[in-house]
Design a protein around this motif. Structure first.
Motif, PDB file in Angstrom:
ATOM      1  N   ALA A 107       0.846  -1.188   0.000  1.00  0.00           N
ATOM      2  CA  ALA A 107       0.000   0.000   0.000  1.00  0.00           C
ATOM      3  C   ALA A 107       0.884   1.242   0.000  1.00  0.00           C
ATOM      4  CB  ALA A 107      -0.919   0.023   1.227  1.00  0.00           C
ATOM      5  N   ASP A 110      -0.587   8.359  -2.681  1.00  0.00           N
ATOM      6  CA  ASP A 110      -0.171   9.031  -3.912  1.00  0.00           C
ATOM      7  C   ASP A 110       0.081  10.514  -3.621  1.00  0.00           C
ATOM      8  OD1 ASP A 110      -2.576  10.499  -4.030  1.00  0.00           O
ATOM      9  OD2 ASP A 110      -3.474   9.205  -5.558  1.00  0.00           O
ATOM     10  N   ARG A 114      -4.285  10.385  -1.558  1.00  0.00           N
ATOM     11  CA  ARG A 114      -5.159   9.212  -1.549  1.00  0.00           C
ATOM     12  C   ARG A 114      -4.341   7.968  -1.223  1.00  0.00           C
ATOM     13  NH1 ARG A 114      -7.347  12.336  -6.435  1.00  0.00           N
ATOM     14  NH2 ARG A 114      -5.390  11.658  -7.379  1.00  0.00           N
ATOM     15  N   TRP A 116      -3.755   3.893  -1.639  1.00  0.00           N
ATOM     16  CA  TRP A 116      -3.978   2.778  -2.546  1.00  0.00           C
ATOM     17  C   TRP A 116      -3.448   1.519  -1.860  1.00  0.00           C
ATOM     18  CZ3 TRP A 116      -5.730   3.803  -7.738  1.00  0.00           C
ATOM     19  CH2 TRP A 116      -5.846   5.168  -8.042  1.00  0.00           C
ATOM     20  N   LEU A 131      -6.696  -4.059  -6.255  1.00  0.00           N
ATOM     21  CA  LEU A 131      -6.115  -2.797  -5.814  1.00  0.00           C
ATOM     22  C   LEU A 131      -7.273  -1.846  -5.506  1.00  0.00           C
ATOM     23  CD1 LEU A 131      -3.630  -0.900  -5.421  1.00  0.00           C
ATOM     24  CD2 LEU A 131      -4.038  -0.143  -7.778  1.00  0.00           C
ATOM     25  N   TYR A 132      -7.295  -1.346  -4.269  1.00  0.00           N
ATOM     26  CA  TYR A 132      -8.343  -0.429  -3.825  1.00  0.00           C
ATOM     27  C   TYR A 132      -7.784   0.993  -3.710  1.00  0.00           C
ATOM     28  CZ  TYR A 132     -10.828  -4.668  -2.324  1.00  0.00           C
ATOM     29  OH  TYR A 132     -11.448  -5.884  -2.286  1.00  0.00           O
ATOM     30  N   ARG A 133      -8.656   1.954  -3.960  1.00  0.00           N
ATOM     31  CA  ARG A 133      -8.336   3.366  -3.738  1.00  0.00           C
ATOM     32  C   ARG A 133      -9.245   3.894  -2.630  1.00  0.00           C
ATOM     33  NH1 ARG A 133      -9.929   5.179  -8.316  1.00  0.00           N
ATOM     34  NH2 ARG A 133     -11.845   6.249  -7.686  1.00  0.00           N
ATOM     35  N   ALA A 143     -10.134  -0.371  -7.767  1.00  0.00           N
ATOM     36  CA  ALA A 143      -9.563   0.310  -8.929  1.00  0.00           C
ATOM     37  C   ALA A 143      -9.068  -0.665  -9.993  1.00  0.00           C
ATOM     38  CB  ALA A 143      -8.419   1.220  -8.487  1.00  0.00           C
ATOM     39  N   ALA A 182      -8.774  10.659  -9.819  1.00  0.00           N
ATOM     40  CA  ALA A 182      -7.995   9.437  -9.550  1.00  0.00           C
ATOM     41  C   ALA A 182      -8.447   8.258 -10.405  1.00  0.00           C
ATOM     42  CB  ALA A 182      -8.038   9.050  -8.077  1.00  0.00           C
TER      43      ALA A 182
END
Length: 295
Positions: A107, A110, A114, A116, A131-133, A143, A182
């Motif tokens: 993880a 960014d 945010r 990720w 992959l989560y945002r 995502a 994003a």
């Protein structure tokens, strides 16, 4: 002191060291399977200091902007906010409903604040990872789906390019990131590695926009140009390098975590944290935006 060869940075040996980040003039890393959050200085080798110990696997953390000592963490099957000496507030449970028992893996924050966070099945079931945002409202957005072992992502300085590794497949893809929303677009293959080269694990983008990649099983870290060509390879005395981070003096000290997980024959340095000085600089870890409280 100048490090011209990969140098052990502490006496610790990790089953699965991961998540190296340069935060506020110190190196942060995790002992993933043991759930430990650790720190050390970038000046000289020495003992690691334990910041937190959790009762679940701890994949990686990012600092919270304006809240020194607080971390957003990919831990267990989701994401949690770690506050103070022992505060723990769940933010999102992401994987407890996965058909294959799963956990969080790598993880990062960014440049736009945010978080990720990637997941994987504990038995590496193909395609079970995501992959989560997560933005400041704490709502998770899937995502990228259909991943096996999610590593990275790594972002360029502007936060407009994202690199994402699927370690099990030996692949790194590149995405365009909309800085306002994003949203991801323009997915394209960046690296496709043969098994003999090792598998892409943790990554970081340096100040020149080149991608550094730890090669699990490859005894090496590589630096790639933005066009995907190989710029250099650093051979290492560890079989399974896991993450890379540029920090220390002038942000030109490359720190490399490693693992002895799964090795039938462990070498004397497998699982150690390594450091070597290079001629390019990195950037400090980004912080996540403070989370809004939801009723």
């Amino acid at each position: 002191m100048r490090l011209t060869e990969p140098t052990p940075w502490s006496a610790d040996r990790f089953e699965l060291g991961e998540g190296a980040r340069w935060v506020d003039g110190r190196l942060i890393l995790v002992d993933l399977l043991a759930g430990r959050l650790l720190e050390t200085t970038g000046d000289k080798p020495g003992p690691l200091r334990e910041l937190r110990r959790l009762d679940a696997p701890l994949g990686a953390v990012a600092p919270v902007a304006g809240a020194a000592g607080d971390w957003l963490a990919a831990v267990g099957t989701g994401v949690a906010l770690l506050t103070g000496a022992d505060g723990y507030r769940p933010v999102a449970d992401l994987e407890s409903g996965n058909a294959a028992p799963a956990r969080m893996n790598d993880a990062v924050a960014d440049p736009h604040g945010r978080f990720w966070a990637g997941s994987m099945a504990q038995d590496t079931t193909p395609g079970a990872g995501t992959l989560y945002r997560i933005a400041r409202d704490g709502v998770p957005v899937p995502a990228v789906t259909g991943l096996t072992i999610t590593n990275g992502p790594a972002f360029d300085a502007e936060g407009c390019t994202m690199y994402l590794a699927d370690t099990a497949r030996g692949e790194v893809d590149r995405f365009t990131v909309d800085p306002r929303t994003a949203e991801l677009s323009g997915r394209e293959p960046f690296l496709r590695l043969a098994a003999a080269e090792g598998a892409p694990d943790g990554m970081t983008v340096d100040a020149a926009g080149h991608l550094w990649v730890a090669l699990w099983g490859g005894y090496a870290v590589r630096r790639y140009r933005p066009d995907g060509s190989l710029e250099r390879e650093l051979r290492l005395p560890v079989a399974q390098p896991t993450s890379v981070c540029l920090g220390g003096p002038q942000l030109q000290r490359l720190f490399i975590t490693s693992a002895h997980y799964g090795l039938a024959a462990r070498g004397p340095l497998d699982g150690v944290l390594l450091a070597i000085d290079v001629d390019v600089a990195g950037t400090p870890a980004r912080a996540v935006d403070p989370f809004e409280r939801r009723s």
